[in-house]
Scaffold this active site. Structure first.
Site, PDB file in Angstrom:
ATOM      1  N   ALA A   1       2.913   1.437   3.022  1.00  0.00           N
ATOM      2  CA  ALA A   1       3.070   2.126   4.302  1.00  0.00           C
ATOM      3  C   ALA A   1       3.874   3.395   4.060  1.00  0.00           C
ATOM      4  CB  ALA A   1       3.806   1.224   5.282  1.00  0.00           C
TER       5      ALA A   1
ATOM      6  N   GLY B   1       1.797  -2.128   1.595  1.00  0.00           N
ATOM      7  CA  GLY B   1       0.559  -2.022   2.371  1.00  0.00           C
ATOM      8  C   GLY B   1      -0.670  -1.811   1.495  1.00  0.00           C
TER       9      GLY B   1
ATOM     10  N   GLU C   1      -1.610  -5.166   0.431  1.00  0.00           N
ATOM     11  CA  GLU C   1      -2.135  -5.863   1.612  1.00  0.00           C
ATOM     12  C   GLU C   1      -3.542  -5.378   1.963  1.00  0.00           C
ATOM     13  OE1 GLU C   1       1.505  -4.704   3.585  1.00  0.00           O
ATOM     14  OE2 GLU C   1       1.893  -6.779   4.152  1.00  0.00           O
TER      15      GLU C   1
ATOM     16  N   GLU D   1       8.672  -4.471  -0.191  1.00  0.00           N
ATOM     17  CA  GLU D   1       9.334  -4.212   1.097  1.00  0.00           C
ATOM     18  C   GLU D   1      10.771  -4.722   1.115  1.00  0.00           C
ATOM     19  OE1 GLU D   1       6.290  -5.372   0.744  1.00  0.00           O
ATOM     20  OE2 GLU D   1       4.916  -4.355   2.114  1.00  0.00           O
TER      21      GLU D   1
HETATM   22  N1  COA Z   1       5.492   6.454   1.574  1.00  0.00           N
HETATM   23  C1  COA Z   1       5.600   7.788   1.625  1.00  0.00           C
HETATM   24  N2  COA Z   1       5.530   8.580   0.537  1.00  0.00           N
HETATM   25  C2  COA Z   1       5.339   7.979  -0.647  1.00  0.00           C
HETATM   26  C3  COA Z   1       5.234   6.583  -0.785  1.00  0.00           C
HETATM   27  C4  COA Z   1       5.309   5.810   0.401  1.00  0.00           C
HETATM   28  N3  COA Z   1       5.181   4.458   0.396  1.00  0.00           N
HETATM   29  N4  COA Z   1       5.060   6.286  -2.096  1.00  0.00           N
HETATM   30  C5  COA Z   1       5.069   7.455  -2.754  1.00  0.00           C
HETATM   31  N5  COA Z   1       5.236   8.485  -1.896  1.00  0.00           N
HETATM   32  C6  COA Z   1       5.306   9.917  -2.182  1.00  0.00           C
HETATM   33  C7  COA Z   1       6.622  10.292  -2.835  1.00  0.00           C
HETATM   34  O1  COA Z   1       7.615  10.498  -1.841  1.00  0.00           O
HETATM   35  C8  COA Z   1       6.254  11.559  -3.549  1.00  0.00           C
HETATM   36  O2  COA Z   1       6.175  12.614  -2.611  1.00  0.00           O
HETATM   37  P1  COA Z   1       6.866  14.062  -2.926  1.00  0.00           P
HETATM   38  O3  COA Z   1       6.151  14.542  -4.166  1.00  0.00           O
HETATM   39  O4  COA Z   1       6.612  14.869  -1.702  1.00  0.00           O
HETATM   40  O5  COA Z   1       8.310  13.757  -3.193  1.00  0.00           O
HETATM   41  C9  COA Z   1       4.825  11.283  -4.018  1.00  0.00           C
HETATM   42  O6  COA Z   1       4.327  10.232  -3.171  1.00  0.00           O
HETATM   43  C10 COA Z   1       4.729  10.812  -5.452  1.00  0.00           C
HETATM   44  O7  COA Z   1       5.582   9.683  -5.612  1.00  0.00           O
HETATM   45  P2  COA Z   1       6.639   9.527  -6.796  1.00  0.00           P
HETATM   46  O8  COA Z   1       7.648   8.505  -6.380  1.00  0.00           O
HETATM   47  O9  COA Z   1       7.157  10.881  -7.202  1.00  0.00           O
HETATM   48  O10 COA Z   1       5.689   8.959  -7.967  1.00  0.00           O
HETATM   49  P3  COA Z   1       6.169   8.092  -9.220  1.00  0.00           P
HETATM   50  O11 COA Z   1       4.974   8.002 -10.104  1.00  0.00           O
HETATM   51  O12 COA Z   1       7.439   8.597  -9.774  1.00  0.00           O
HETATM   52  O13 COA Z   1       6.483   6.624  -8.607  1.00  0.00           O
HETATM   53  C11 COA Z   1       6.001   4.660  -7.250  1.00  0.00           C
HETATM   54  C12 COA Z   1       5.446   5.833  -8.102  1.00  0.00           C
HETATM   55  C13 COA Z   1       4.808   3.935  -6.618  1.00  0.00           C
HETATM   56  C14 COA Z   1       6.760   3.663  -8.166  1.00  0.00           C
HETATM   57  C15 COA Z   1       6.964   5.189  -6.189  1.00  0.00           C
HETATM   58  O14 COA Z   1       6.313   6.249  -5.508  1.00  0.00           O
HETATM   59  C16 COA Z   1       7.373   4.175  -5.154  1.00  0.00           C
HETATM   60  O15 COA Z   1       8.188   3.304  -5.458  1.00  0.00           O
HETATM   61  N6  COA Z   1       6.842   4.262  -3.901  1.00  0.00           N
HETATM   62  C17 COA Z   1       7.201   3.418  -2.816  1.00  0.00           C
HETATM   63  C18 COA Z   1       6.593   2.045  -2.977  1.00  0.00           C
HETATM   64  C19 COA Z   1       7.009   1.152  -1.820  1.00  0.00           C
HETATM   65  O16 COA Z   1       8.155   0.805  -1.674  1.00  0.00           O
HETATM   66  N7  COA Z   1       6.014   0.758  -0.980  1.00  0.00           N
HETATM   67  C20 COA Z   1       6.239  -0.091   0.128  1.00  0.00           C
HETATM   68  C21 COA Z   1       6.471   0.712   1.346  1.00  0.00           C
HETATM   69  S1  COA Z   1       6.772  -0.358   2.736  1.00  0.00           S
END
Ligand code: COA
Length: 231
Positions: A53, A98, A101, A121
């Protein structure tokens, strides 16, 4: 004979925001209204299937809007799961929160070797809101679902296959090809038979064994009486 939906917000790792859910909902309607589409492939653009999400939208939640936030996405995923045609997820990268999911609301999951799965989450002080406590438990059992949801740990594609979360794992470069080959095979069969199988397998989680067997017999009669079967 089939449709492909590609989640296309790669700069945000296809994070599921309101707009993306609305567009997905609309795409489902378009596909449902087109009788020529007999299977659906769902995949993501870039290095993620979907990284969850949209955390920015989540920030604005209070109790009431949080419930609506969860219901909105959950309803779209339930629509996907309820489709009468086979829905296949080609999980091409991160499938977190998400994203995991969404993959679980598809009927079959193929994953690329580089895919990662998890329900992180808990690390944000919330819980899954689109079926992570429900569909994951049905797919992998209570103990594994508890562990993944309580730790927020990510697992790789092979581990996801070991626990029954994905059907098959393929090299990244052939994931789509293999997914389309599966669709090709399904499309070579009788559409009436395929439709009845999708509905019968899907409904099995909602019925007792007795009611499910009755449902299957009813469907068997319908399909057996069809011109398609006689041919
Ligand atoms: N919501 C909003 N934006 C997200 C996102 C999310 N769930 N997951 C990634 N992004 C965005 C980042 O903010 C970043 O944006 P920016 O370039 O404007 O800063 C872009 O996507 C790339 O993500 P980044 O974190 O730089 O990539 P990475 O390869 O270093 O890491 C992940 C990848 C998946 C490990 C990391 O993005 C992450 O942990 N995301 C959240 C996962 C999460 O907690 N999901 C559950 C949400 S309820």
């Amino acid at each position: 004979g089939f449709a492909i939906i590609t989640l296309n917000r790669p700069d945000k790792l296809n994070a599921l925001n309101h707009q993306l859910f609305s567009e997905l909902d609309k795409a489902i309607t378009i596909i449902e209204l087109d009788a020529d589409i007999r299977a659906l492939l769902l995949t993501g653009e870039g290095k993620a299937f979907a990284a969850g999400a949209d955390i920015k939208e989540l920030n604005a939640c209070d109790e009431l809007s949080g419930k609506h936030f969860s219901e909105f996405g959950s309803n779209v995923m339930t629509r996907l799961e309820s489709m009468k045609i086979p829905v296949i997820a080609a999980v091409n990268g991160f499938a977190l929160g998400g994203g995991c999911e969404l993959a679980m609301s598809c009927h079959i999951r193929y994953a690329s070797q580089s895919a990662k799965f998890g329900q992180p989450e808990v690390n944000l002080g919330i819980l899954p809101g689109y079926g992570g406590t429900q569909r994951l438990t049905r797919l992998v059992g209570q103990a594994k679902a508890m562990e993944l949801n309580l730790t927020g740990d990510l697992i790789n594609a092979d581990e996801a296959k070991n626990i029954g979360l994905v059907n098959e794992v393929y090299e990244d470069t052939v994931l789509i090809e293999k997914s389309l080959a599966l669709i090709d095979k399904i499309l070579s069969k009788s559409p009436i038979s395929i439709g009845a199988i999708v509905e019968s397998v899907r409904i099995s989680t909602k019925l007792s064994l007795k009611d499910g067997l009755e449902y299957e017999s009813k469907k068997f009669g319908e399909v057996g009486g069809s011109q398609d079967f006689k041919e």
